[in-house]
Design a protein around this motif. Structure first.
Motif, PDB file in Angstrom:
ATOM      1  N   PHE A  86      17.830 -18.389 -31.396  1.00  0.00           N
ATOM      2  CA  PHE A  86      18.483 -17.407 -32.262  1.00  0.00           C
ATOM      3  C   PHE A  86      17.551 -16.903 -33.360  1.00  0.00           C
ATOM      4  O   PHE A  86      17.746 -15.799 -33.889  1.00  0.00           O
ATOM      5  N   ILE A  87      16.541 -17.685 -33.715  1.00  0.00           N
ATOM      6  CA  ILE A  87      15.634 -17.323 -34.803  1.00  0.00           C
ATOM      7  C   ILE A  87      14.644 -16.244 -34.377  1.00  0.00           C
ATOM      8  O   ILE A  87      14.360 -15.312 -35.137  1.00  0.00           O
ATOM      9  N   ALA A  88      14.103 -16.366 -33.160  1.00  0.00           N
ATOM     10  CA  ALA A  88      13.045 -15.455 -32.714  1.00  0.00           C
ATOM     11  C   ALA A  88      13.436 -13.972 -32.819  1.00  0.00           C
ATOM     12  O   ALA A  88      12.629 -13.161 -33.310  1.00  0.00           O
ATOM     13  N   PRO A  89      14.644 -13.554 -32.387  1.00  0.00           N
ATOM     14  CA  PRO A  89      14.998 -12.134 -32.533  1.00  0.00           C
ATOM     15  C   PRO A  89      15.064 -11.692 -33.993  1.00  0.00           C
ATOM     16  O   PRO A  89      14.714 -10.554 -34.311  1.00  0.00           O
ATOM     17  N   ALA A  90      15.519 -12.581 -34.883  1.00  0.00           N
ATOM     18  CA  ALA A  90      15.590 -12.228 -36.303  1.00  0.00           C
ATOM     19  C   ALA A  90      14.200 -12.002 -36.875  1.00  0.00           C
ATOM     20  O   ALA A  90      13.964 -11.049 -37.637  1.00  0.00           O
ATOM     21  N   VAL A  91      13.262 -12.867 -36.521  1.00  0.00           N
ATOM     22  CA  VAL A  91      11.877 -12.702 -36.980  1.00  0.00           C
ATOM     23  C   VAL A  91      11.303 -11.397 -36.438  1.00  0.00           C
ATOM     24  O   VAL A  91      10.657 -10.629 -37.171  1.00  0.00           O
TER      25      VAL A  91
END
Length: 279
Positions: free
Chosen positions: A265-270
């Motif tokens: 879930f973190i990778a798309p936000a970054v």
């Protein structure tokens, strides 16, 4: 405990070598492995069928979305005319899964809708989310720095959450994950913010990166909240399935979805923050 340290001692240097020292195709292979294994684990835990055809199609097309997407990015050519191969593979996966479900209906070992739904999540959502790691690595400006961000946010946050939970943890966070506390939640959030500030400092001192520390802190906080949701989401699936771990790929660390659930879930936000020029 020894196995956990062994995995960390071996795994962290290998991860850093792949992301930083090796050519971009090595990151592509890493993301292919993450996507394929995670898709298999989800079907193994959440799917209601062990149909090898459905599982094989899901894993194969998850990997092909990442690899062909990489080839198109590098060559600038689309094999299917003006349509990206990623789009074609996603369409093919949905069609083939439902075709398999229809053809096996009423027979022994039929593929139920639960399997189709889990396969669509594993075969489309997982490579799309994990694929953002590869997109970060492929950036011409700051690729080697940005590709570390999803892992820094996840791992530093998790580490501080563990200690905050031990020191101050009293109130439980959610029945989905009984060991998590509100203290751990805030420790996780603080750890990710500190991790991004540290990453910005490293980039500024040694890589010539112009760090925007307020935005890096904001990225750490926003991505952490999504990461904790990712952690709880995969825990929810395990809870409903009645299993402790998705697999034993990383020994006592569990499987791909146990170790890299928040990173999902973190990778798309970054990638959003970086692509929008916010950091």
């Amino acid at each position: 405990m020894k196995q956990r340290w062994l995995v960390a001692i071996v795994g962290v240097p290998v991860l850093l070598a792949v992301l930083l020292a090796c050519p971009p195709w090595a990151t592509m292979l890493l993301v292919c492995a993450m996507s394929g294994v995670a898709a298999y684990e989800l079907l193994h835990v959440a799917g209601k069928s062990t149909d090898s055809v459905a599982i094989g199609l899901t894993v194969l097309l998850a990997v092909m979305q990442v690899s062909w997407g990489y080839l198109e990015t590098q060559t600038g050519q689309m094999v299917f005319g003006g349509v990206s191969a990623v789009t074609v593979f996603r369409w093919a996966l949905v069609v083939l899964l439902f075709f398999r479900a229809v053809m096996t209906y009423g027979k022994s070992g039929a593929v139920p809708f639960e399997t189709v739904a889990a396969a669509i999540v594993g075969g489309i959502v997982f490579p799309a989310f994990y694929g953002c790691i590869l997109l970060l690595r492929l950036r011409e400006s700051g690729g080697r720095l940005y590709v570390l961000a999803p892992f820094v946010i996840a791992f530093v946050g998790d580490s501080l959450a563990m200690y905050f939970g031990k020191w101050f943890g009293k109130r439980k966070l959610t029945p989905v994950s009984p060991n998590k506390t509100w203290a751990g939640f805030f420790g996780n959030l603080l750890g990710s913010v500190l991790g991004m500030l540290l990453l910005g400092l490293v980039g500024s001192r040694w890589l010539g990166y112009e760090a925007n520390y307020p935005m890096l802190a904001l990225l750490g906080a926003c991505a952490n909240l999504l990461g904790q949701l990712g952690d709880l989401s995969t825990s929810l699936i395990k809870r409903e399935a009645g299993v402790k771990d998705y697999s034993h790929l990383f020994l006592t660390h569990g499987g791909m979805l146990d170790r890299f659930d928040s990173t999902l879930f973190i990778a798309p936000a970054v990638y959003f923050f970086v692509s929008a020029g916010l950091v």
